[in-house]
Design a protein around this motif. Structure first.
Motif, PDB file in Angstrom:
ATOM      1  N   ILE A 134       0.865  -1.169   0.000  1.00 18.47           N
ATOM      2  CA  ILE A 134       0.000   0.000   0.000  1.00 18.47           C
ATOM      3  C   ILE A 134       0.906   1.225   0.000  1.00 18.47           C
ATOM      4  O   ILE A 134       1.502   1.562   1.018  1.00 18.47           O
ATOM      5  N   TYR A 164      -6.584  -4.027   6.854  1.00 16.66           N
ATOM      6  CA  TYR A 164      -6.755  -5.030   5.797  1.00 16.66           C
ATOM      7  C   TYR A 164      -8.012  -4.758   4.973  1.00 16.66           C
ATOM      8  O   TYR A 164      -7.984  -4.785   3.739  1.00 16.66           O
ATOM      9  N   ILE A 167      -7.599  -1.693   2.798  1.00 15.55           N
ATOM     10  CA  ILE A 167      -6.769  -1.996   1.619  1.00 15.55           C
ATOM     11  C   ILE A 167      -7.573  -2.813   0.601  1.00 15.55           C
ATOM     12  O   ILE A 167      -7.483  -2.587  -0.610  1.00 15.55           O
ATOM     13  N   LYS A 170      -9.504  -0.548  -1.466  1.00 16.59           N
ATOM     14  CA  LYS A 170      -8.683   0.618  -1.813  1.00 16.59           C
ATOM     15  C   LYS A 170      -9.321   1.456  -2.912  1.00 16.59           C
ATOM     16  O   LYS A 170      -9.784   0.927  -3.927  1.00 16.59           O
ATOM     17  N   VAL A 212      -0.733   8.108   0.707  1.00 13.92           N
ATOM     18  CA  VAL A 212      -1.695   7.205   1.341  1.00 13.92           C
ATOM     19  C   VAL A 212      -2.531   8.009   2.333  1.00 13.92           C
ATOM     20  O   VAL A 212      -1.993   8.662   3.217  1.00 13.92           O
ATOM     21  N   CYS A 226      -4.739   5.799  -2.536  1.00 11.39           N
ATOM     22  CA  CYS A 226      -3.313   5.570  -2.763  1.00 11.39           C
ATOM     23  C   CYS A 226      -3.006   5.835  -4.237  1.00 11.39           C
ATOM     24  O   CYS A 226      -3.605   5.199  -5.093  1.00 11.39           O
TER      25      CYS A 226
END
Length: 226
Positions: A134, A164, A167, A170, A212, A226
């Motif tokens: 990430i 988690y 992400i 994302k 990020v 990101c």
């Protein structure tokens, strides 16, 4: 019949402990019951259970202290706390001491069993994950570590699981109600406050990489960009 799941129950109230033990044993669990924190730690070392259900207020060693000691050597075993405490600070303390879930007394056996299976399913699915990139960071879910270049920072279980899911979604919105129900068990006010605290902590840990960012999408949830 499938192999039994070994569960360590630490509950100092004998009658409640017996009820929980017998109920779980009808669901294909092998239950080891300890009546205090010191006995629970000894049984943890000897029996090597797959999941822990720990009362917070116990003689000789409380559940938070016991969980902290276990976390020093095992970052992956699921831990559920049982407690009569219900203040936001108590819930947060439980997660910060390594708990994966927090069940308030009185509770139904069905709810406990559902939460136990949910935690076991999550651990089974994620234990073999490789490092997840990430930005300039890498998340190692198995070791619960967030890497930035040559530096590594150990995450709590709650921080690791929340990151988690961020992400996994994302650049999309992670629904607030979904994640509260998934990781906290319900979306009540106290749990929502607890999640906000964990989001703030993750933001601080990720600020080394300006690309990020965790954005608050008011009324919906959060987005990791990101």
């Amino acid at each position: 019949m499938s192999e039994k799941i070994k569960l360590l129950l630490a509950e100092d109230e004998p009658s409640l402990g017996q009820i929980v033990k017998e109920s779980l044993e009808t669901r294909n669990f092998e239950v080891i019951h300890a009546l205090n924190g010191e006995e629970a730690y000894e049984l943890y070392v000897k029996e090597k259970p797959e999941i822990l259900v720990l009362d917070v207020m116990m003689p000789k060693k409380d559940g938070f202290t016991l969980a902290k000691e276990i976390r020093e050597e095992n970052n992956s075993i699921p831990i559920i706390f049982l407690t009569a405490k219900s203040q936001t600070k108590d819930v947060i303390d439980g997660f910060q001491h390594g708990g994966n879930d927090y069940l308030k007394k009185p509770f139904s056996m069905e709810e406990l069993i559902v939460r136990v299976y949910n935690l076991l399913d999550r651990v089974s699915l994620k234990r073999n994950l490789e490092k997840i990139p990430i930005g300039e960071f890498t998340l190692n879910y198995e070791k619960q570590k967030l890497y930035y270049k040559n530096d590594a920072e150990l995450l709590t279980h709650r921080e690791c699981e929340l990151l988690y899911y961020l992400i996994e979604k994302k650049n999309e919105v992670l629904d607030r109600t979904f994640i509260l129900n998934k990781l906290w068990g319900n979306d009540d006010f106290f749990n929502a406050r607890s999640m906000d605290v964990f989001i703030s902590k993750l933001r601080k840990k990720l600020k080394k990489d300006p690309s990020v960012e965790i954005i608050n999408i008011r009324g919906y949830g959060y987005k990791l960009t990101c």
